[in-house]
Design an enzyme around this catalytic site. Structure first.
Site, PDB file in Angstrom:
ATOM      1  N   ARG A   1      25.910  27.561 -48.161  1.00 27.60           N
ATOM      2  CA  ARG A   1      26.484  26.197 -48.213  1.00 27.60           C
ATOM      3  C   ARG A   1      27.715  26.047 -47.332  1.00 27.60           C
ATOM      4  NH1 ARG A   1      25.268  27.311 -53.428  1.00 27.60           N
ATOM      5  NH2 ARG A   1      23.321  26.377 -54.112  1.00 27.60           N
TER       6      ARG A   1
ATOM      7  N   LYS B   1      30.052  18.547 -34.236  1.00 31.43           N
ATOM      8  CA  LYS B   1      28.647  18.131 -34.317  1.00 31.43           C
ATOM      9  C   LYS B   1      27.769  19.354 -34.111  1.00 31.43           C
ATOM     10  CE  LYS B   1      28.835  13.291 -32.915  1.00 31.43           C
ATOM     11  NZ  LYS B   1      28.386  12.296 -31.907  1.00 31.43           N
TER      12      LYS B   1
ATOM     13  N   GLU C   1      30.363  15.550 -17.556  1.00 31.51           N
ATOM     14  CA  GLU C   1      31.148  15.197 -18.755  1.00 31.51           C
ATOM     15  C   GLU C   1      32.640  15.147 -18.419  1.00 31.51           C
ATOM     16  OE1 GLU C   1      29.390  14.246 -21.266  1.00 31.51           O
ATOM     17  OE2 GLU C   1      27.488  15.351 -21.176  1.00 31.51           O
TER      18      GLU C   1
ATOM     19  N   LYS D   1      38.999  15.317 -25.514  1.00 31.52           N
ATOM     20  CA  LYS D   1      37.973  15.347 -26.566  1.00 31.52           C
ATOM     21  C   LYS D   1      38.634  15.458 -27.932  1.00 31.52           C
ATOM     22  CE  LYS D   1      33.756  15.876 -28.376  1.00 31.52           C
ATOM     23  NZ  LYS D   1      32.548  16.653 -28.285  1.00 31.52           N
TER      24      LYS D   1
ATOM     25  N   GLU E   1      32.542   9.452 -35.959  1.00 32.14           N
ATOM     26  CA  GLU E   1      31.972   8.360 -35.162  1.00 32.14           C
ATOM     27  C   GLU E   1      31.693   7.133 -36.005  1.00 32.14           C
ATOM     28  OE1 GLU E   1      29.184   9.796 -32.249  1.00 32.14           O
ATOM     29  OE2 GLU E   1      28.635   7.777 -31.657  1.00 32.14           O
TER      30      GLU E   1
ATOM     31  N   ARG F   1      34.968   7.361 -31.015  1.00 35.19           N
ATOM     32  CA  ARG F   1      34.131   8.464 -30.563  1.00 35.19           C
ATOM     33  C   ARG F   1      32.939   7.958 -29.758  1.00 35.19           C
ATOM     34  NH1 ARG F   1      33.106  14.181 -33.863  1.00 35.19           N
ATOM     35  NH2 ARG F   1      32.028  15.141 -32.131  1.00 35.19           N
TER      36      ARG F   1
ATOM     37  N   ASN G   1      30.183   8.108 -25.252  1.00 33.78           N
ATOM     38  CA  ASN G   1      28.810   7.853 -24.801  1.00 33.78           C
ATOM     39  C   ASN G   1      28.769   7.118 -23.466  1.00 33.78           C
ATOM     40  OD1 ASN G   1      27.678   9.051 -27.066  1.00 33.78           O
ATOM     41  ND2 ASN G   1      27.805   7.155 -28.250  1.00 33.78           N
TER      42      ASN G   1
ATOM     43  N   HIS H   1      25.874   7.423 -21.108  1.00 34.93           N
ATOM     44  CA  HIS H   1      24.807   8.104 -21.832  1.00 34.93           C
ATOM     45  C   HIS H   1      23.651   7.198 -22.238  1.00 34.93           C
ATOM     46  CE1 HIS H   1      27.459  11.523 -21.807  1.00 34.93           C
ATOM     47  NE2 HIS H   1      26.624  12.257 -22.520  1.00 34.93           N
TER      48      HIS H   1
ATOM     49  N   HIS I   1      20.643   9.179 -21.144  1.00 36.71           N
ATOM     50  CA  HIS I   1      19.671   9.724 -22.104  1.00 36.71           C
ATOM     51  C   HIS I   1      18.270   9.210 -21.811  1.00 36.71           C
ATOM     52  CE1 HIS I   1      22.631  10.856 -25.545  1.00 36.71           C
ATOM     53  NE2 HIS I   1      22.168  11.944 -24.939  1.00 36.71           N
TER      54      HIS I   1
ATOM     55  N   HIS J   1      20.764  17.550 -18.682  1.00 36.37           N
ATOM     56  CA  HIS J   1      21.477  16.475 -19.359  1.00 36.37           C
ATOM     57  C   HIS J   1      22.578  15.903 -18.462  1.00 36.37           C
ATOM     58  CE1 HIS J   1      23.493  14.193 -22.476  1.00 36.37           C
ATOM     59  NE2 HIS J   1      24.624  14.834 -22.193  1.00 36.37           N
TER      60      HIS J   1
HETATM   61  N1  LIG Z   1      27.608  19.236 -30.288  1.00 38.45           N
HETATM   62  C1  LIG Z   1      27.980  18.430 -29.320  1.00 38.45           C
HETATM   63  O1  LIG Z   1      28.915  17.637 -29.462  1.00 38.45           O
HETATM   64  C2  LIG Z   1      27.282  18.520 -28.001  1.00 38.45           C
HETATM   65  C3  LIG Z   1      27.836  17.903 -26.865  1.00 38.45           C
HETATM   66  C4  LIG Z   1      27.195  18.071 -25.625  1.00 38.45           C
HETATM   67  C5  LIG Z   1      26.033  18.829 -25.547  1.00 38.45           C
HETATM   68  N2  LIG Z   1      25.524  19.408 -26.686  1.00 38.45           N
HETATM   69  C6  LIG Z   1      24.303  20.228 -26.633  1.00 38.45           C
HETATM   70  O2  LIG Z   1      24.550  21.317 -25.766  1.00 38.45           O
HETATM   71  C7  LIG Z   1      23.302  21.780 -25.257  1.00 38.45           C
HETATM   72  C8  LIG Z   1      23.465  22.062 -23.788  1.00 38.45           C
HETATM   73  O3  LIG Z   1      24.443  23.050 -23.631  1.00 38.45           O
HETATM   74  P1  LIG Z   1      24.616  23.854 -22.268  1.00 38.45           P
HETATM   75  O4  LIG Z   1      24.552  22.886 -21.160  1.00 38.45           O
HETATM   76  O5  LIG Z   1      25.787  24.700 -22.439  1.00 38.45           O
HETATM   77  O6  LIG Z   1      23.254  24.671 -22.174  1.00 38.45           O
HETATM   78  P2  LIG Z   1      22.838  26.155 -22.633  1.00 38.45           P
HETATM   79  O7  LIG Z   1      23.530  26.547 -23.875  1.00 38.45           O
HETATM   80  O8  LIG Z   1      21.359  26.166 -22.639  1.00 38.45           O
HETATM   81  O9  LIG Z   1      23.377  27.053 -21.437  1.00 38.45           O
HETATM   82  C9  LIG Z   1      22.830  26.887 -20.135  1.00 38.45           C
HETATM   83  C10 LIG Z   1      22.329  28.201 -19.575  1.00 38.45           C
HETATM   84  O10 LIG Z   1      23.428  29.010 -19.195  1.00 38.45           O
HETATM   85  C11 LIG Z   1      23.325  30.308 -19.767  1.00 38.45           C
HETATM   86  N3  LIG Z   1      24.708  30.763 -19.930  1.00 38.45           N
HETATM   87  C12 LIG Z   1      25.604  30.366 -20.854  1.00 38.45           C
HETATM   88  N4  LIG Z   1      26.802  30.867 -20.589  1.00 38.45           N
HETATM   89  C13 LIG Z   1      26.671  31.632 -19.485  1.00 38.45           C
HETATM   90  C14 LIG Z   1      27.571  32.388 -18.712  1.00 38.45           C
HETATM   91  N5  LIG Z   1      28.888  32.417 -19.001  1.00 38.45           N
HETATM   92  N6  LIG Z   1      27.095  33.061 -17.640  1.00 38.45           N
HETATM   93  C15 LIG Z   1      25.787  32.978 -17.309  1.00 38.45           C
HETATM   94  N7  LIG Z   1      24.894  32.246 -17.987  1.00 38.45           N
HETATM   95  C16 LIG Z   1      25.333  31.577 -19.059  1.00 38.45           C
HETATM   96  C17 LIG Z   1      22.534  30.106 -21.006  1.00 38.45           C
HETATM   97  O11 LIG Z   1      21.888  31.288 -21.420  1.00 38.45           O
HETATM   98  C18 LIG Z   1      21.528  29.048 -20.559  1.00 38.45           C
HETATM   99  O12 LIG Z   1      20.469  29.642 -19.873  1.00 38.45           O
HETATM  100  C19 LIG Z   1      22.293  20.690 -25.552  1.00 38.45           C
HETATM  101  O13 LIG Z   1      21.444  21.136 -26.579  1.00 38.45           O
HETATM  102  C20 LIG Z   1      23.128  19.527 -26.038  1.00 38.45           C
HETATM  103  O14 LIG Z   1      22.454  18.738 -26.990  1.00 38.45           O
HETATM  104  C21 LIG Z   1      26.132  19.261 -27.886  1.00 38.45           C
HETATM  105 ZN   LIG Z   2      26.625  14.359 -22.694  1.00 38.66          ZN
END
Ligand SMILES: NC(=O)c1ccc[n+]([C@@H]2O[C@H](COP(=O)([O-])OP(=O)(O)OC[C@H]3O[C@@H](n4cnc5c(N)ncnc54)[C@H](O)[C@@H]3O)[C@@H](O)[C@H]2O)c1
Ligand SMILES: [Zn+2]
Length: 361
Positions: free
Chosen positions: A126, A148, A190, A225, A235, A240, A244, A247, A251, A264
């Protein structure tokens, strides 16, 4: 970039404020930082296969040196790991390792690992404390701060999740040195968004060739942020929602193109240009300011045009704006002046359709 004194950004939430520490080389000191806030001894480090191969050993070593007994749990790299079954597998691995409610979870990786592992921390016993150690630009300036967490469902992205704020975020910009160029650049969509909605002066320091000031730049974005999250944690207040910006169209392009074609951040880049064009038409933004932001996007090799083979109807449908919405209005984030943004509630489907048309040129 060389090692630097870490800076601390506070996320001032009423109930559980926390710190974000940013500094080149601080990955090797993560154990001590976590020790300062956690008395227990058991830690699960959730990471993905790519990050495990590069950055996991330093983290495990630092945790051991701080007296933690840590177990590493590695998932496959990529968005497909953001699945409920995968969250279940991580929980099972933690149960098998004998971790209970006194354990702490470390999320080491990009946004995928942060969202997945953060979600596991929210539901395991939990809820157990979570420390985010983001290793992509997106994760460092966006997803690791704000709480999030979640996974995707077959019916859509991020449909299953929870708010679970981290107890600490440790950001080492040196980890970005191993990021492939496309992943690195994507994250700047971003950052450029943050500049548009909150910090126009930042546009002047965004230079793809410049990595020396990266720690300062990341901290600057974390502050933006953090302030927005502190003002509107869940939000509900509208603040917040300003995050977007770009976006709504972004999106829709990401989805209409089929997940995987555009990252993205790449789809958001096109969406940013769309929101800027709409801001010129609707909010009095100067065309020169729109052009200036577009040039920065292009400097980071980000796309700013809708490709010919992507139909406007498909983009509008992905937005939930097909023909039956003619005359309908949509909430859309606009800017009248770089460095600020507001939520408009009367943008019409027709206006968006026209801007998508403009985005082809
Ligand atoms: N929670 C939130 O507020 C929020 C905000 C924006 C995005 N997101 C989410 O984040 C995700 C995208 O995240 P991302 O763009 O970081 O993608 P990701 O986590 O898939 O990383 C991208 C690639 O880089 C590799 N990688 C990571 N760090 C590395 C490093 N230091 N050196 C070499 N390779 C590395 C990973 O293995 C992967 O292949 C999506 O699922 C999105 O929905 C969430
Ligand atoms: Zn985004």
């Amino acid at each position: 970039m060389s090692a630097s004194e870490p800076v601390t950004v506070e996320v001032r939430l009423a109930r559980a404020p926390y710190c974000v520490r940013v500094g080149g080389g601080i990955l090797a000191a993560c154990g001590g930082m976590i020790r300062a806030l956690h008395a227990g001894n058991r830690v699960a480090v959730v990471t993905d296969a790519n990050v495990a191969a590069i950055h996991l050993p330093v983290v495990m070593e630092s945790l051991a040196a701080a007296g933690f007994e840590a177990v590493a749990i590695t998932v496959e790299a990529g968005e497909t790991s953001k699945r409920l079954e995968c969250a279940g597998q991580v929980c099972d691995a933690m149960i098998a390792a004998g971790l209970d409610r006194s354990a702490l979870l470390v999320a080491l990786g990009g946004g995928v690992v942060g969202d997945l592992a953060g979600f596991v921390a929210a539901i395991y016993y939990r809820g157990i404390p979570c420390v985010q150690i983001p290793t992509t630009v997106v994760a460092q300036v966006d997803s690791s701060v704000g709480g999030k967490t979640g996974v995707n469902a077959p019916g859509g992205k991020n449909l299953i999740g929870a708010f679970h704020q981290p107890s600490l975020v440790i950001i080492d910009p040196l980890t970005l040195g191993t990021l492939p160029a496309r992943d690195y650049n994507e994250g700047f969509a971003e950052i450029i968004k943050h500049a548009v909605i909150r910090d126009a002066e930042m546009l002047a320091v965004l230079d793809p060739g410049e990595r020396a000031g990266l720690a300062g730049l990341i901290a600057r974005n974390v502050r933006i942020k953090a302030a927005i999250v502190a003002a509107d944690e869940r939000e509900t207040g509208g603040e917040r929602a300003l995050l977007n910006f770009g976006h709504t169209i972004g999106h829709a392009i990401e989805q209409a193109a089929g997940y995987g074609r555009f990252r993205h951040g790449e789809a958001v880049s096109i969406g940013l240009r769309g929101a800027l064009l709409l801001s010129v038409h609707r909010a009095g933004l100067a065309q020169a300011d729109c052009d200036r932001v577009v040039r920065v996007l292009e400097a980071f090799q980000l796309p700013v045009r809708v490709p010919e083979d992507l139909a406007t109807a498909d983009i509008l449908r992905a937005m939930g704006r097909d023909k039956k919405f003619v005359g309908g209005k949509v909430r859309f984030v606009l800017t009248a002046r770089l460095g600020s943004a507001f939520l408009a509630s009367d943008v019409t489907t027709e206006e968006i359709e026209a801007v998508v048309g403009e985005l082809r040129g």
